[in-house]
Scaffold this motif. Sequence first.
Motif: not given
Length: 661
Positions: A499-505, A596-603, A636-643
């Motif tokens: 999921l992290s790889r897909a979000i990062a892309s 940023l990588s931590a925000r992506i992994v958190a989601v 709140t918990q997550f970065d809106p852009v990452v979501v």
Amino acid sequence: MGRQVWRNAPFVLGVLGFAVLALQIETGLGGAWLANVDNKFTYDAILVLAALNCFLCARGRPDRAVWMWVGVAIAAWTAGDIYYTVFLDGKAVVPFPSLSDAGYLLFYPPVYIALVVLFHKEVRGIVRSLWLDGVIAALTTAALAASVVYAIVERSLDGSGETAAAVATNLAYPLGDILVLGIVVGAVALSGWRFSAKWLVFGGGLLVFAVCDSVYLVQIAQNTYEYGTWLDLGWPAGMLLIAAAGTLPSRRVRAAQLDGVRLILVPGLFGSIALVLEVVDHFQPLNTLGITLATLALAAVFVRMGMTFLDYLTLLDRTRHESKTDLLTGLWNRRALVGDLDETIDSETKSVLMLFDLNGFKSYNDRFGHPAGDALLARLGERLQGGLPADGRAYRLGGDEFCVLVRVDETKMADVVAETTANLTEEGEGFRITSSVGIVVLPEEATDTTEALKIVDRRMYRHKGGDRPAGAEGRGALLGVLEARDAVLAAHTNEVVRLSRAIASRMPYDFSIEAVVSVAQLHDIGKLAVPDSILLKPGPLDAGEWEVVRQHTLAGERIVGRVPGLDSVADAVRASHERWDGLGYPDGLAGHDIPLSARIVAVADSYAAMTTPDRPYREPLSAAEAEEEVIRCAGTQFDPVVVEAFLAVLATERATSVAAA
């Protein structure tokens, strides 16, 4: 062996005689005839045998001086008793003082000498506090005895019309017993209540003698003494115990080190007794000798308290120094370096931090051995510190890593680096030790301690032979350990990576997707430090267990940061459970302060956790329910852009699934 038996034969005969005497006194065995024989012959024979045994024990022994003095003491007492039996017993008027009193009183000086000599031979390693404990115990015991025995004898002499010599003789007896009691108790306290069997028997014999003699003096003063009671067994029993000590082997003991309760036991106990005597004196005045000794004991207690406090301050200062000192080289250690870096950066004074790693040390250690390696490190450390300016400090961080922190301007920096590097160089037959160095200027290049150490570490490794490797081997090893420990956690990690790889892309930023993948792979590696009883608990975790779980990000940072090539992702592993609103852990970072990588992994981690079917403490959510929860926590918990990027990933996966169907 036979020689030893003959040497102790007088003691054995004395014990047999004492048994006959005790049976006669307690049971009346043998009637008046045996009582007369015991009174005139057996009693004194026991004392003669005890003295003879002590003289025999003194032959050919290193502690012969002790038993010579003890033999003299018992012989003097025996001579006085024989004189009384032969010349004074039965007379209507007994002169006082007489030659028998001279013999009795001559018992005390040799005993005092023997006590001191025996204690010196039996006990070693006495610290200052123990000396004061001995003084306190001796003074308090003497004060107690003086307040009771001496006072009674002294009062009995008031108005008695006795001559000065008679008064002096009467008072000499309780004084002698007081000194015996005080010295014995004081010596026991002085040894830290640790003594050999010989000292126990010897001191016990003297205590029996002194106590019985004190009771006798009280009864004489009160005119209640009668011959033929248990009290008359006290003198020969004490003498035999003293002689028995001579038959035991010598064994030196080391005085106990005072710590814990024992540190205050003697001053607390005996100081309380002395204080009680002082209080009693206000209601029932004690004699001058007793109250003087009690006052001196209390004064010694106060001195002891002051000494203990000073010892504590010294120990505290030494402990603080040792906690910041490397034991091998005497240089400062990592803990001291961190504190000094904090002060240096806060002061904004330009300084240089240099990190050195020795080249060739491992082969030197393998060839010449670890003792030679330790000696080499000590020599290099001494030269390193000796070559620094007055305000410079050298540190050993462990292994073969050294560090230098020095205030210096840019014009002298090259000279300082050259000299310190030269001081960490040594060459000999078959070896050459050099060093690689990393340098950072503070506070220009780093604004906090962690950043400074990371920068200087990277630069040192670059100087050592290029950048650290990418870390693929180390990362693979860690993942292998994780999979072997917990297959379910490893499967969860694989889903987070996907999921992290897909979000990062799909993120609208230019950054390394492989760095995100590394964080995703290692974000839970710290759970290796969490006990299985917590990690696999079937029910909800309590507050304490949650606190343990929350430490896994810190453990993960430490593990990852130590793997060559992975230090760049350690911060993101630490921050993988931070929240966009700043309510996460462990540092409470918020917004874009979270990598940023931590925000992506958190989601990705949260979604995978909510949909994993093998969670031990709750049922999984459906994909739709988990998606709604992620949307609800955006901002709140997550970065809106990452979501937003995550939702695009889910939409694409659903579309692909429908097309395939």
